[in-house]
Design a protein around this motif. Structure first.
Motif, short mmCIF file in Angstrom:
data_model
loop_
_atom_site.label_atom_id
_atom_site.label_comp_id
_atom_site.label_asym_id
_atom_site.label_seq_id
_atom_site.Cartn_x
_atom_site.Cartn_y
_atom_site.Cartn_z
N ALA A 127 0.84 -1.21 0.00
CA ALA A 127 0.00 0.00 0.00
C ALA A 127 0.87 1.26 0.00
O ALA A 127 0.60 2.21 -0.74
N LEU A 128 1.92 1.25 0.81
CA LEU A 128 2.83 2.40 0.84
C LEU A 128 3.52 2.60 -0.51
O LEU A 128 3.59 3.72 -1.03
N ALA A 129 4.03 1.51 -1.08
CA ALA A 129 4.73 1.60 -2.37
C ALA A 129 3.79 2.11 -3.46
O ALA A 129 4.18 2.96 -4.27
N GLN A 130 2.57 1.62 -3.49
CA GLN A 130 1.61 2.08 -4.50
C GLN A 130 1.25 3.54 -4.29
O GLN A 130 1.12 4.30 -5.26
N ALA A 131 1.12 3.98 -3.05
CA ALA A 131 0.81 5.39 -2.78
C ALA A 131 1.96 6.29 -3.23
O ALA A 131 1.74 7.34 -3.85
N PHE A 132 3.20 5.89 -2.94
CA PHE A 132 4.36 6.65 -3.41
C PHE A 132 4.39 6.68 -4.94
O PHE A 132 4.63 7.73 -5.53
N ALA A 133 4.16 5.54 -5.57
CA ALA A 133 4.21 5.46 -7.03
C ALA A 133 3.15 6.36 -7.67
O ALA A 133 3.42 7.01 -8.69
N ARG A 134 1.96 6.42 -7.08
CA ARG A 134 0.92 7.31 -7.62
C ARG A 134 1.34 8.77 -7.59
O ARG A 134 0.92 9.56 -8.43
N LYS A 135 2.18 9.13 -6.63
CA LYS A 135 2.67 10.51 -6.51
C LYS A 135 4.01 10.70 -7.23
O LYS A 135 4.66 11.73 -7.09
N ASN A 136 4.42 9.67 -8.02
CA ASN A 136 5.69 9.70 -8.76
C ASN A 136 6.90 9.91 -7.85
O ASN A 136 7.84 10.63 -8.18
N ILE A 137 6.85 9.28 -6.67
CA ILE A 137 7.96 9.33 -5.72
C ILE A 137 8.73 8.03 -5.85
O ILE A 137 8.14 6.95 -5.79
N GLN A 138 10.03 8.12 -6.02
CA GLN A 138 10.87 6.94 -6.18
C GLN A 138 10.91 6.15 -4.88
O GLN A 138 11.12 6.72 -3.80
N VAL A 139 10.71 4.85 -4.99
CA VAL A 139 10.72 3.99 -3.80
C VAL A 139 11.35 2.65 -4.15
O VAL A 139 11.11 2.11 -5.22
N SER A 140 12.19 2.15 -3.25
CA SER A 140 12.77 0.82 -3.37
C SER A 140 12.14 -0.06 -2.30
O SER A 140 11.87 0.41 -1.19
N VAL A 141 11.93 -1.32 -2.63
CA VAL A 141 11.27 -2.24 -1.71
C VAL A 141 12.13 -3.48 -1.55
O VAL A 141 12.64 -4.02 -2.52
#
Length: 59
Positions: free
Chosen positions: A14-28
């Motif tokens: 959920a966090l990764a998808q929320a970041f991705a929707r805001k075009n924020i780079q995230v590594s998991v």
């Protein structure tokens, strides 16, 4: 700015998808291989092959 999420369960996804929707780079990092979570992360790309017990995805 980029973020890292350790764990790719329901909350990590959920966090990764929320970041991705805001075009924020995230590594998991997760124990499961990327193929196990592919259906829930449509649109994500694989960052690197598995390194030890954790696999890494970048969304």
């Amino acid at each position: 700015m980029s973020y890292a999420i350790i764990g790719f369960g329901a909350i990590g996804q959920a966090l990764a998808q929320a970041f991705a929707r805001k075009n924020i780079q995230v590594s998991v990092a997760a124990r499961r291989p990327p193929e196990a979570t592919r259906a829930t992360t449509a649109g994500s790309t694989r960052n690197s092959p598995s390194h030890g017990p954790a696999s890494h995805k970048r969304m």
